[in-house]
Scaffold this motif. Structure first.
Motif, PDB file in Angstrom:
ATOM      1  N   VAL A  32      32.584  36.757  23.974  1.00 16.83           N
ATOM      2  CA  VAL A  32      33.597  37.555  24.655  1.00 16.83           C
ATOM      3  C   VAL A  32      34.512  36.559  25.367  1.00 16.83           C
ATOM      4  CG1 VAL A  32      34.035  39.175  26.535  1.00 16.83           C
ATOM      5  CG2 VAL A  32      32.074  39.533  24.994  1.00 16.83           C
ATOM      6  N   MET A  33      35.808  36.737  25.231  1.00 19.39           N
ATOM      7  CA  MET A  33      36.764  35.845  25.880  1.00 19.39           C
ATOM      8  C   MET A  33      37.504  36.607  26.962  1.00 19.39           C
ATOM      9  SD  MET A  33      36.274  32.988  24.457  1.00 19.39           S
ATOM     10  CE  MET A  33      37.648  32.107  25.206  1.00 19.39           C
ATOM     11  N   GLY A  34      37.760  35.906  28.048  1.00 17.53           N
ATOM     12  CA  GLY A  34      38.442  36.546  29.159  1.00 17.53           C
ATOM     13  C   GLY A  34      39.518  35.664  29.750  1.00 17.53           C
ATOM     14  N   TRP A  35      40.438  36.302  30.444  1.00 11.49           N
ATOM     15  CA  TRP A  35      41.436  35.619  31.256  1.00 11.49           C
ATOM     16  C   TRP A  35      41.236  36.063  32.702  1.00 11.49           C
ATOM     17  CZ3 TRP A  35      44.665  31.773  29.835  1.00 11.49           C
ATOM     18  CH2 TRP A  35      44.913  31.597  28.474  1.00 11.49           C
ATOM     19  N   PHE A  36      41.262  35.090  33.568  1.00  8.74           N
ATOM     20  CA  PHE A  36      41.175  35.318  35.008  1.00  8.74           C
ATOM     21  C   PHE A  36      42.344  34.608  35.673  1.00  8.74           C
ATOM     22  CE2 PHE A  36      36.894  37.133  35.614  1.00  8.74           C
ATOM     23  CZ  PHE A  36      36.396  36.985  34.325  1.00  8.74           C
ATOM     24  N   ARG A  37      42.589  34.944  36.921  1.00  7.26           N
ATOM     25  CA  ARG A  37      43.642  34.238  37.652  1.00  7.26           C
ATOM     26  C   ARG A  37      43.229  34.073  39.107  1.00  7.26           C
ATOM     27  NH1 ARG A  37      48.351  38.945  37.516  1.00  7.26           N
ATOM     28  NH2 ARG A  37      47.394  40.384  39.028  1.00  7.26           N
ATOM     29  N   GLN A  38      43.814  33.062  39.711  1.00 12.91           N
ATOM     30  CA  GLN A  38      43.518  32.780  41.113  1.00 12.91           C
ATOM     31  C   GLN A  38      44.791  32.369  41.821  1.00 12.91           C
ATOM     32  OE1 GLN A  38      40.339  29.967  41.762  1.00 12.91           O
ATOM     33  NE2 GLN A  38      39.974  30.748  43.822  1.00 12.91           N
ATOM     34  N   ALA A  39      45.176  33.184  42.782  1.00 13.64           N
ATOM     35  CA  ALA A  39      46.341  32.880  43.602  1.00 13.64           C
ATOM     36  C   ALA A  39      45.901  32.080  44.825  1.00 13.64           C
ATOM     37  CB  ALA A  39      47.018  34.175  44.034  1.00 13.64           C
ATOM     38  N   PRO A  40      46.810  31.335  45.438  1.00  7.94           N
ATOM     39  CA  PRO A  40      46.443  30.532  46.605  1.00  7.94           C
ATOM     40  C   PRO A  40      45.818  31.381  47.709  1.00  7.94           C
ATOM     41  CG  PRO A  40      48.599  29.905  45.826  1.00  7.94           C
ATOM     42  CD  PRO A  40      48.214  31.122  45.044  1.00  7.94           C
ATOM     43  N   GLY A  41      44.679  30.941  48.199  1.00  9.88           N
ATOM     44  CA  GLY A  41      44.014  31.641  49.278  1.00  9.88           C
ATOM     45  C   GLY A  41      43.262  32.889  48.877  1.00  9.88           C
ATOM     46  N   LYS A  42      43.220  33.156  47.574  1.00  7.65           N
ATOM     47  CA  LYS A  42      42.534  34.360  47.102  1.00  7.65           C
ATOM     48  C   LYS A  42      41.397  33.996  46.157  1.00  7.65           C
ATOM     49  CE  LYS A  42      46.429  37.533  47.559  1.00  7.65           C
ATOM     50  NZ  LYS A  42      47.235  38.596  46.877  1.00  7.65           N
ATOM     51  N   LYS A  86      55.756  39.972  37.448  1.00  8.42           N
ATOM     52  CA  LYS A  86      56.097  40.248  38.842  1.00  8.42           C
ATOM     53  C   LYS A  86      55.715  39.041  39.703  1.00  8.42           C
ATOM     54  CE  LYS A  86      54.751  45.091  38.166  1.00  8.42           C
ATOM     55  NZ  LYS A  86      53.866  46.177  38.642  1.00  8.42           N
ATOM     56  N   PRO A  87      56.334  38.881  40.857  1.00  6.04           N
ATOM     57  CA  PRO A  87      55.961  37.763  41.735  1.00  6.04           C
ATOM     58  C   PRO A  87      54.468  37.767  42.069  1.00  6.04           C
ATOM     59  CG  PRO A  87      58.029  38.688  42.457  1.00  6.04           C
ATOM     60  CD  PRO A  87      57.523  39.594  41.365  1.00  6.04           C
ATOM     61  N   GLU A  88      53.867  38.927  42.154  1.00  9.75           N
ATOM     62  CA  GLU A  88      52.434  38.994  42.466  1.00  9.75           C
ATOM     63  C   GLU A  88      51.543  38.552  41.315  1.00  9.75           C
ATOM     64  OE1 GLU A  88      54.736  41.409  42.836  1.00  9.75           O
ATOM     65  OE2 GLU A  88      53.873  43.404  42.403  1.00  9.75           O
ATOM     66  N   ASP A  89      52.128  38.269  40.161  1.00  8.21           N
ATOM     67  CA  ASP A  89      51.366  37.696  39.049  1.00  8.21           C
ATOM     68  C   ASP A  89      51.238  36.180  39.178  1.00  8.21           C
ATOM     69  OD1 ASP A  89      53.046  40.003  36.893  1.00  8.21           O
ATOM     70  OD2 ASP A  89      50.982  40.161  37.630  1.00  8.21           O
ATOM     71  N   THR A  90      51.910  35.604  40.155  1.00  8.05           N
ATOM     72  CA  THR A  90      51.847  34.163  40.363  1.00  8.05           C
ATOM     73  C   THR A  90      50.420  33.725  40.676  1.00  8.05           C
ATOM     74  OG1 THR A  90      54.127  34.016  41.143  1.00  8.05           O
ATOM     75  CG2 THR A  90      52.628  32.269  41.838  1.00  8.05           C
ATOM     76  N   ALA A  91      49.925  32.787  39.889  1.00  7.88           N
ATOM     77  CA  ALA A  91      48.544  32.324  40.043  1.00  7.88           C
ATOM     78  C   ALA A  91      48.275  31.226  39.010  1.00  7.88           C
ATOM     79  CB  ALA A  91      47.559  33.469  39.834  1.00  7.88           C
ATOM     80  N   VAL A  92      47.121  30.598  39.160  1.00 10.56           N
ATOM     81  CA  VAL A  92      46.601  29.751  38.093  1.00 10.56           C
ATOM     82  C   VAL A  92      45.766  30.653  37.189  1.00 10.56           C
ATOM     83  CG1 VAL A  92      45.153  27.781  37.502  1.00 10.56           C
ATOM     84  CG2 VAL A  92      46.580  27.709  39.566  1.00 10.56           C
ATOM     85  N   GLN A 114      40.713  24.667  32.071  1.00 11.36           N
ATOM     86  CA  GLN A 114      41.187  23.978  33.260  1.00 11.36           C
ATOM     87  C   GLN A 114      42.240  24.745  34.037  1.00 11.36           C
ATOM     88  OE1 GLN A 114      42.549  23.711  30.434  1.00 11.36           O
ATOM     89  NE2 GLN A 114      44.706  23.259  30.672  1.00 11.36           N
ATOM     90  N   GLY A 115      42.793  25.788  33.474  1.00 14.07           N
ATOM     91  CA  GLY A 115      43.785  26.579  34.178  1.00 14.07           C
ATOM     92  C   GLY A 115      45.208  26.162  33.863  1.00 14.07           C
ATOM     93  N   THR A 116      46.107  27.120  33.886  1.00 14.08           N
ATOM     94  CA  THR A 116      47.532  26.858  33.695  1.00 14.08           C
ATOM     95  C   THR A 116      48.305  27.675  34.718  1.00 14.08           C
ATOM     96  OG1 THR A 116      49.327  26.817  32.046  1.00 14.08           O
ATOM     97  CG2 THR A 116      47.769  28.657  31.899  1.00 14.08           C
ATOM     98  N   GLN A 117      49.282  27.032  35.350  1.00 10.44           N
ATOM     99  CA  GLN A 117      50.005  27.656  36.455  1.00 10.44           C
ATOM    100  C   GLN A 117      51.094  28.590  35.939  1.00 10.44           C
ATOM    101  OE1 GLN A 117      49.675  27.224  40.025  1.00 10.44           O
ATOM    102  NE2 GLN A 117      51.110  28.960  40.012  1.00 10.44           N
ATOM    103  N   VAL A 118      51.113  29.791  36.471  1.00 11.16           N
ATOM    104  CA  VAL A 118      52.187  30.740  36.218  1.00 11.16           C
ATOM    105  C   VAL A 118      52.837  31.064  37.557  1.00 11.16           C
ATOM    106  CG1 VAL A 118      52.775  33.074  35.486  1.00 11.16           C
ATOM    107  CG2 VAL A 118      51.102  31.739  34.181  1.00 11.16           C
ATOM    108  N   THR A 119      54.141  30.838  37.634  1.00 10.57           N
ATOM    109  CA  THR A 119      54.887  31.127  38.852  1.00 10.57           C
ATOM    110  C   THR A 119      56.036  32.061  38.508  1.00 10.57           C
ATOM    111  OG1 THR A 119      54.354  28.936  39.750  1.00 10.57           O
ATOM    112  CG2 THR A 119      56.147  30.161  40.803  1.00 10.57           C
ATOM    113  N   VAL A 120      56.086  33.195  39.194  1.00 10.53           N
ATOM    114  CA  VAL A 120      57.114  34.198  38.951  1.00 10.53           C
ATOM    115  C   VAL A 120      57.981  34.306  40.194  1.00 10.53           C
ATOM    116  CG1 VAL A 120      57.601  36.551  38.244  1.00 10.53           C
ATOM    117  CG2 VAL A 120      55.503  35.424  37.455  1.00 10.53           C
ATOM    118  N   SER A 121      59.242  33.993  40.049  1.00  7.78           N
ATOM    119  CA  SER A 121      60.168  34.053  41.176  1.00  7.78           C
ATOM    120  C   SER A 121      60.844  35.411  41.222  1.00  7.78           C
ATOM    121  CB  SER A 121      61.204  32.949  41.074  1.00  7.78           C
ATOM    122  OG  SER A 121      61.988  33.131  39.916  1.00  7.78           O
TER     123      SER A 121
END
Length: 122
Positions: A32-42, A86-92, A114-121
């Motif tokens: 099973v493959m998954g995608w997760f994300r982690q925003a700063p401080g979360k 959306k800006p709230e999608d910003t995370a690694v 290792q993670g890849t950075q997504v930044t939404v302005s």
């Protein structure tokens, strides 16, 4: 299984991105493959997962209808198409592999990229 995520970047709100995760190992198609994300401080949070067959997918409510997870077992890749960002999608964003049943829990996945950075302005 070794995982390598790519495709992140800086985009404007409303844009699209496609993340890819390349996996090594002959048993990729059984995970099973998954995608997760982690925003700063979360804490790291679940985004989407896909069954080894590709026939079953699960999404977090926050991305449902905007993100699409897919996999190509012949190429050992899993992708995450992200629309209407959306800006709230910003995370690694991290791809992960789970040798057991489908799960939204971080602890169920024992291989991580290792993670890849997504930044939404805005």
């Amino acid at each position: 299984v070794q995982l390598q995520a790519s495709g992140g970047g800086l985009v404007q709100a409303g844009s699209s991105l496609r993340l890819s995760c390349a996996a090594s190992g002959r048993t990729f198609s059984s995970y099973v493959m998954g995608w997760f994300r982690q925003a700063p401080g979360k804490e790291r949070e679940f985004v989407a997962s896909i069954h080894w067959s590709g026939r079953s997918t699960t999404y977090a409510d926050s991305v449902k209808g905007r993100f699409t997870i897919s996999r190509d077992n012949a190429e050992n890749t899993v992708s995450l198409r992200m629309n209407s960002l959306k800006p709230e999608d910003t995370a690694v964003y991290y791809c992960a592999a789970n040798p057991w049943a489908a799960s939204t829990e971080v602890g169920s996945y024992n291989y991580w990229g290792q993670g890849t950075q997504v930044t939404v302005s805005s």
